[in-house]
Design an enzyme around this catalytic site. Structure first.
Site, PDB file in Angstrom:
ATOM      1  N   TYR A 365       1.184  -1.330   0.017  1.00  0.00           N
ATOM      2  CA  TYR A 365       0.004   0.276  -0.324  1.00  0.00           C
ATOM      3  C   TYR A 365       1.266   0.988  -0.026  1.00  0.00           C
ATOM      4  CZ  TYR A 365      -3.893  -2.933   1.304  1.00  0.00           C
ATOM      5  OH  TYR A 365      -5.073  -4.356   1.501  1.00  0.00           O
ATOM      6  N   HIS A 373      -5.393   1.916  -1.930  1.00  0.00           N
ATOM      7  CA  HIS A 373      -5.953   0.892  -2.518  1.00  0.00           C
ATOM      8  C   HIS A 373      -4.936   0.016  -2.415  1.00  0.00           C
ATOM      9  CE1 HIS A 373     -10.323   0.602  -3.139  1.00  0.00           C
ATOM     10  NE2 HIS A 373      -9.881   1.677  -3.914  1.00  0.00           N
ATOM     11  N   LYS A 412      -4.909  -5.245  -9.023  1.00  0.00           N
ATOM     12  CA  LYS A 412      -3.513  -5.361  -8.552  1.00  0.00           C
ATOM     13  C   LYS A 412      -3.033  -6.192  -9.700  1.00  0.00           C
ATOM     14  CE  LYS A 412      -5.316  -5.972  -3.404  1.00  0.00           C
ATOM     15  NZ  LYS A 412      -6.525  -5.196  -4.320  1.00  0.00           N
TER      16      LYS A 412
END
Length: 461
Positions: A365, A373, A412
């Site tokens: 993070y 996020h 991600k």
């Protein structure tokens, strides 16, 4: 090998807090605070509310054992808190049903300790009897008689009506002192049998006024935590934390009582004149649940080794850095590998968290989970100079593709972190954290190759 395309971290739309500091250490000597943690059942937990606040707010280390992230657990009913918010209360408010449930838990805990039914009933009756109500905020200190009673007629066609009352009997009752023998027996709220984090030494609960008049900004106005003021010695802080764990917790229980609006007897509408009047009664919580800050092994060792702001105790014995390295490696065989990756990314400014939810070792993070996020899911592997060695997680093409798909669907990127150790590094060197100085790191970002996209790019060229 294609060049990686870096994407900026995605900021969360709603941010409810301000960023304080990347680490729980300040630039000046006056800002430094040594925190304490305890090794319990192969886990590292922080008990002191001040230490919990320091470690989580400055660096977002650990998580609450009863919360998703920040330790903000409270037994208060949110609907009751909003209902009685005008009374300026700073203790938990619960329903009568929820309180009776805790009484049953305390009863079961006492029966498991060998008390007979008669003794258990007598102990709980004395321990849960109503007490005087001394827990108002400073603004309402002179209004101890104010209440916010809700009057509800016992008929179907009558609407709810709220009215203010100044009757002190609505909240306050008798105020007996806590008897020593009763409190020692009724220790379901701080007894080792019901809370494994609490020590084995018994201590008489602190005085009501001393523990109740302290309010903690971290826990809010509806939660009584008894945090002490800043600037006190660490030993005193530890003693106060232990006494707070053994001291009783006071709660306000919303109870109902029936009263008559019309005192005339023989009235035809006598049944309609009875109303249900809600009041708050102060009682001791017979079954107290504590929330602690649980640190991962990597977070705990980073605070001890890299920052030097934490001391981990096993019982009453502080553990050295070498002892922690040895113990953590036994508890978690992959600790050395994951800590090397954790140390590397923390030093780069990332906030690593456990990546178990997405099948990886770490999540990275920017600043912290409240602000951004997670950008990367990290898999750490320890290899030699030739990228050979026994991999912790041998990935086939199918498992790698599935892991990458899972990561991409969560917005991600999958990052492979190879920790390269020299070929001449011995096991003796790996037995101490000094081996970190000789470790090199190589990062690889995994992206999915799409043939159609490749063809279109070639046609454009």
């Amino acid at each position: 090998m294609a060049e990686a395309a870096f994407h900026p971290p995605r900021r969360k739309r709603r941010v409810f807090e301000c960023y304080q500091a990347p680490f729980p250490v300040g630039p000046g000597a006056g800002d430094f605070r040594m925190c304490r943690a305890d090794m319990v059942n192969n886990c590292v937990v922080v008990r002191s509310p001040e230490d919990m606040d320091q470690l989580y707010n400055k660096g977002y280390f650990g998580k609450g054992i009863l919360s998703r992230s920040r330790p903000v657990y409270s037994i208060s009913d949110p609907s009751l808190v909003s209902k009685w918010q005008g009374a300026n209360l700073n203790v938990p408010i619960i329903t009568s049903k929820k309180y009776q449930q805790r009484v049953q838990w305390a009863k079961s805990a006492l029966q498991e300790q060998g008390f007979d039914g008669c003794s258990v009933t007598k102990i709980l009756e004395n321990y849960t009897r109503p007490l005087e109500f001394p827990f108002l905020e400073k603004g309402g200190a002179e209004q101890t008689g104010d209440s916010c009673d809700t009057v509800c007629p016992n008929t179907e066609n009558t609407e709810l009506s709220g009215q203010s009352s100044t009757d002190t009997g609505n909240i306050a009752t008798s105020s007996p002192e806590c008897q020593k023998e009763v409190c020692q027996k009724a220790y379901a709220e701080g007894d080792p049998a019901s809370d494994s984090m609490v020590g084995s030494k018994e201590q008489e609960p602190a005085d009501v006024k001393e523990t109740a008049q302290t309010s903690c900004q971290m826990h809010g106005s509806c939660m009584h935590c008894g945090c002490k003021a800043k600037g006190a010695p660490d030993r005193e802080s530890c003693n106060m934390a232990k006494s707070r764990e053994r001291a009783p917790e006071y709660v306000l229980v919303q109870e109902e009582e029936e009263s008559s609006l019309c005192p005339e007897e023989g009235s035809a509408r006598e049944q309609e004149n009875f109303v249900k009047k809600e009041k708050l009664v102060c009682r001791r919580n017979p079954f107290r649940i504590f929330e602690y800050l649980q640190l991962s092994l990597e977070e705990a060792f980073f605070l001890v080794y890299a920052l030097g702001c934490l001391t981990v105790y096993y019982g009453e014995e502080p553990l050295t850095i070498l002892k922690l390295w040895e113990i953590f490696s036994e508890v978690k065989p992959s600790f050395k590998t994951t800590y090397m990756a954790y140390h590397y990314f923390r030093s780069k400014g990332w906030v690593p968290k456990v990546g178990l939810k997405y099948g990886t070792d770490l999540l990275l993070y920017r600043k912290g989970p409240p602000f951004y996020h997670a950008s990367y899911s990290v898999i750490a592997e320890l290899v030699d100079d030739n990228f050979e060695g026994s991999l912790r997680r041998p990935l086939s093409w199918m498992s790698l593709s599935g892991l990458n798909r899972t990561t991409v669907n969560a917005s991600k990127e999958l990052l492979l972190c190879y920790l390269i150790k020299p070929s001449d590094m011995t096991e003796e060197e790996m037995a101490t954290p000094e081996c970190l100085k000789r470790i090199k790191v190589q990062e690889l970002i995994v992206t999915r190759w799409v043939s159609s996209r490749e063809r279109s790019e070639q046609d454009d060229l």
